[in-house]
Design a protein around this motif. Sequence first.
Motif: not given
Length: 282
Positions: A140-141, A171-178, A183-188, A212-214
């Motif tokens: 998904n672009p 699936s979870p919200p794709s690529v993520s960082a904690t 706090r969790k940030l994700a591409t989704g 950007s990860l939000y």
Amino acid sequence: MSLKQILTVSFCTLLLSFSVLSALEIKLTAREFEGFTRRGENVTVGLNLQKGTVKNIATLSLLDPAGKAIPAQFETTASWADGSVRWILIDFIADCAPYGSAVYTVSDKPAKPGKTTPLKVSRSEETITIETGVMRCEINPVHFDLFSRVWLDHDGDGTFTESELVTTGESPPSVSATDAAGRKLATGWGEVKSCEIEAEGPVRATLAVKGSLYESGAVTPGAAKVDYTPRLHFYAGSGLVRVFFTLENHEPTHPLPDRDGDPSHWVMGREGAFLFEDMSLN
């Protein structure tokens, strides 16, 4: 001056040696050290060429150990001042017997491969589809989630049916960082700034995404926290996807001078830094 190069490409090590001939001839030797039969191994290698050796990569071809032209992908990554190729990136597919070797040759004599590859790339406003022959991926672009859907051609009939779909919509919200605060940030939850096909050849297709990860439910909805750039490499005849994912922090900070007086010393953890506990490619 023309050049012959002999390059050893093991599946563990790269070695280079050079000698001069009357025509361009670059020997690429694949060596197998693990005792496995290698079929359809993806090989990417970079070569440094002398000034004036190659002026147009369209004249290059790759020959298999039997001397027959096979599909290969050539890309100029740096040029000399006269416009000739300085660095070239080569993608091809190699076979090798257990503990054996196979010699491939890059030649400046154009030769058309006797076969094509199944690598295909198509794009619409909502989907980028890449087929390698054994795998189909939809991306998904607009809302990047790594792979939206993936199929594997289990029966080898060259088509992809719903029974061969290996991903689900749960699936979870794709690529993520904690981050360090949990706090969790994700591409989704973020935005995609660009999504481009950087390479589209017979052997390799490369997709580059910038976004950007939000943080979900942030105090300021939609506030960007950290940027990212992934590059996804797909290969003809392979179910392998190489993903190189880079986090990019563009937040301003206040450098400190180091003990030598250099004022550009950047200190980890200062204002503007992004500290994270986990990074996941779901």
